[in-house]
Design a protein around this motif. Structure first.
Motif, PDB file in Angstrom:
ATOM      1  N   LEU A  16      43.391  44.794  43.573  1.00 52.93           N
ATOM      2  CA  LEU A  16      44.273  45.437  42.603  1.00 52.93           C
ATOM      3  C   LEU A  16      43.473  45.939  41.399  1.00 52.93           C
ATOM      4  N   SER A  17      42.557  45.102  40.920  1.00 50.36           N
ATOM      5  CA  SER A  17      41.724  45.511  39.803  1.00 50.36           C
ATOM      6  C   SER A  17      40.895  46.742  40.156  1.00 50.36           C
ATOM      7  N   GLY A  18      40.302  46.713  41.336  1.00 53.16           N
ATOM      8  CA  GLY A  18      39.491  47.851  41.755  1.00 53.16           C
ATOM      9  C   GLY A  18      40.299  49.125  41.888  1.00 53.16           C
ATOM     10  N   ALA A  19      41.493  49.013  42.457  1.00 56.72           N
ATOM     11  CA  ALA A  19      42.339  50.194  42.650  1.00 56.72           C
ATOM     12  C   ALA A  19      42.837  50.760  41.325  1.00 56.72           C
ATOM     13  N   ALA A  20      42.908  49.895  40.310  1.00 54.04           N
ATOM     14  CA  ALA A  20      43.407  50.334  39.003  1.00 54.04           C
ATOM     15  C   ALA A  20      42.282  50.717  38.044  1.00 54.04           C
ATOM     16  N   GLY A  21      41.060  50.752  38.539  1.00 52.85           N
ATOM     17  CA  GLY A  21      39.955  51.166  37.692  1.00 52.85           C
ATOM     18  C   GLY A  21      39.151  50.047  37.077  1.00 52.85           C
ATOM     19  N   GLY A  22      39.485  48.781  37.450  1.00 48.97           N
ATOM     20  CA  GLY A  22      38.631  47.678  37.015  1.00 48.97           C
ATOM     21  C   GLY A  22      39.133  46.863  35.850  1.00 48.97           C
ATOM     22  N   PHE A  23      40.397  46.420  35.851  1.00 52.37           N
ATOM     23  CA  PHE A  23      40.867  45.564  34.763  1.00 52.37           C
ATOM     24  C   PHE A  23      40.312  44.144  34.911  1.00 52.37           C
ATOM     25  N   ASP A  24      40.279  43.411  33.802  1.00 48.95           N
ATOM     26  CA  ASP A  24      39.838  42.011  33.792  1.00 48.95           C
ATOM     27  C   ASP A  24      41.030  41.097  34.055  1.00 48.95           C
ATOM     28  N   TYR A  25      40.717  39.855  34.410  1.00 42.94           N
ATOM     29  CA  TYR A  25      41.742  38.828  34.578  1.00 42.94           C
ATOM     30  C   TYR A  25      41.059  37.475  34.522  1.00 42.94           C
ATOM     31  N   ASN A  26      41.845  36.436  34.316  1.00 40.21           N
ATOM     32  CA  ASN A  26      41.335  35.076  34.205  1.00 40.21           C
ATOM     33  C   ASN A  26      41.839  34.280  35.410  1.00 40.21           C
ATOM     34  N   MET A  27      40.974  34.113  36.420  1.00 38.18           N
ATOM     35  CA  MET A  27      41.397  33.433  37.647  1.00 38.18           C
ATOM     36  C   MET A  27      41.335  31.911  37.493  1.00 38.18           C
ATOM     37  N   ILE A  28      42.406  31.252  37.906  1.00 41.63           N
ATOM     38  CA  ILE A  28      42.446  29.792  37.995  1.00 41.63           C
ATOM     39  C   ILE A  28      42.482  29.440  39.477  1.00 41.63           C
ATOM     40  N   THR A  29      41.552  28.605  39.933  1.00 42.91           N
ATOM     41  CA  THR A  29      41.403  28.332  41.358  1.00 42.91           C
ATOM     42  C   THR A  29      42.008  26.982  41.733  1.00 42.91           C
ATOM     43  N   TYR A  30      42.755  26.983  42.832  1.00 40.13           N
ATOM     44  CA  TYR A  30      43.364  25.770  43.376  1.00 40.13           C
ATOM     45  C   TYR A  30      42.849  25.541  44.803  1.00 40.13           C
ATOM     46  N   ASP A  31      43.179  24.389  45.383  1.00 38.98           N
ATOM     47  CA  ASP A  31      42.665  24.026  46.702  1.00 38.98           C
ATOM     48  C   ASP A  31      43.385  24.718  47.851  1.00 38.98           C
ATOM     49  N   GLY A  32      44.361  25.524  47.565  1.00 38.58           N
ATOM     50  CA  GLY A  32      45.072  26.257  48.605  1.00 38.58           C
ATOM     51  C   GLY A  32      46.069  27.207  47.979  1.00 38.58           C
ATOM     52  N   GLY A  33      46.602  28.109  48.821  1.00 40.24           N
ATOM     53  CA  GLY A  33      47.562  29.076  48.322  1.00 40.24           C
ATOM     54  C   GLY A  33      48.873  28.442  47.907  1.00 40.24           C
ATOM     55  N   GLY A  34      49.287  27.398  48.638  1.00 37.95           N
ATOM     56  CA  GLY A  34      50.517  26.693  48.280  1.00 37.95           C
ATOM     57  C   GLY A  34      50.443  26.091  46.888  1.00 37.95           C
ATOM     58  N   PRO A  35      49.398  25.304  46.602  1.00 35.76           N
ATOM     59  CA  PRO A  35      49.249  24.770  45.243  1.00 35.76           C
ATOM     60  C   PRO A  35      49.160  25.848  44.168  1.00 35.76           C
ATOM     61  N   ALA A  36      48.526  26.971  44.482  1.00 37.88           N
ATOM     62  CA  ALA A  36      48.437  28.061  43.502  1.00 37.88           C
ATOM     63  C   ALA A  36      49.815  28.631  43.199  1.00 37.88           C
TER      64      ALA A  36
END
Length: 346
Positions: free
Chosen positions: A172-192
């Motif tokens: 999404l960032s790449g398609a929009a020209g490169g916006f920033d974001y703050n990723m928080i990582t979890y142990d799986g998609g469900g927990p996220a």
């Protein structure tokens, strides 16, 4: 389901009937339980479909198929465990095939590629951009504007940079020209997804199957699906396609399944081919799971599965290179990013 996805899946279904199930290798009769390592936490997309599939395989093979969650390093730790195990047919893994195919590109598993695996696909999944139910954002356009103006302040919950959610927000960032974001990582998609619903993050971009119950329950508000057609789920309004805001965004279905390391005896592969063709391809349990949680029932195996997987493998490998996240060039796994084609293996 998108029209292009329908065509890809229809082709895969036709090819499935021409697969390798009729191998001349003798039948494999396992004599002890099989370990099936899910390299992500419980409740995520891989874990969900694997736990639906495992009993089908256990019944067909006559032994227990034990699902073991071993998360870490965006799935690389559990995957490495399978690659290190004896090639006797008793240790498998489950994942999105794009992960197994591109771990070397991101440096997580050097010198690996898609051809290290016998591929057995079951469903195709799509990411969804969602926010907590009480979020200030009511449509994706509003969120996109904030990403573009103060992206570093927007927290995004994913299962890691190589997860479907991590890949989705990067795309999404790449398609929009490169916006920033703050990723928080979890142990799986469900927990996220759960963390986002609880307000720990402002956004999640994990898969629909990991968010469906939270969306139906009114805890998440779905803003867009990474598709060119709306995603229709029972009990909620259709989720609008991302192409409403990004009409030129490149999209490819993300295939999930079970993978057996190359090097196991031929009879293991021949038996699994047969089981996939006869039991998995006709499984009402997997079909119902897909229809309930916003996935696409898409069983295939062998060369057919590999062909279906390559569009998303190419997309993720080349996008990683364009974002500067690639440790090695995609050409090392036979991908030409200038033409977005496969040109040969290692």
């Amino acid at each position: 389901m998108t029209q292009s996805l329908r065509l890809i899946l229809a082709s895969g279904t036709a090819l499935l009937t021409l697969g390798t199930a009729m191998s001349f290798a003798q039948e494999w009769t396992p004599d002890r339980p099989i370990n099936l390592i899910v390299p992500w936490g419980a409740g995520g997309s891989t874990d969900q479909v694997t736990r639906v599939t495992a009993p089908i395989l256990a019944e067909a093979l006559g032994v227990e198929v034990v699902v073991v969650n071993q998360p870490g390093a965006s799935g690389a730790i559990g995957t490495q465990e399978v690659l290190n195990a004896a090639k006797d047919g008793y240790t498998w893994t489950a994942n999105a095939i794009a992960n197994n195919a591109t771990y070397s590109i991101t440096g997580l598993l050097p010198d690996t590629n898609i051809d290290d695996w016998h591929i057995y696909l079951s469903v195709a999944n799509v990411p969804v951009v969602s926010v907590p139910a009480d979020s200030e954002f009511t449509d994706f356009g509003q969120l996109l504007e904030v990403f573009q103006t103060r992206g570093n302040s927007v927290t995004v919950a994913t299962a890691g940079i190589t997860s479907s959610g991590g890949g989705a927000i990067a795309a999404l960032s790449g398609a929009a020209g490169g916006f920033d974001y703050n990723m928080i990582t979890y142990d799986g998609g469900g927990p996220a997804a759960i963390a986002t619903a609880s307000g720990e993050a402002m956004v999640t971009t994990q898969l629909a199957v990991e968010q469906t119950e939270l969306i139906r329950g009114g805890r998440l508000r779905a803003l867009a699906v990474l598709s060119d057609q709306p995603l229709v789920l029972d009990g909620v309004d259709p989720i609008p396609p991302i192409t409403n805001w990004m009409p030129e965004m490149e999209l490819a279905p993300d295939y999930f399944g079970i993978f057996v390391p190359v090097g196991v005896p031929d009879e293991v592969v021949a038996t699994l081919d047969r089981v996939w063709s006869e039991q998995v391809a006709n499984s009402e349990a997997i079909r119902t799971y897909a229809e309930t949680f916003g996935a696409v029932f898409a069983p295939s195996y062998g060369a057919e599965a590999r062909a279906l997987a390559m569009p998303v493998v190419i997309l993720e490998a080349c996008d990683a290179a364009e974002r500067g996240e690639a440790v090695v060039d995609p050409s090392t796994i036979g991908i030409d990013c200038e033409t977005r084609t496969e040109v040969g293996g290692n």
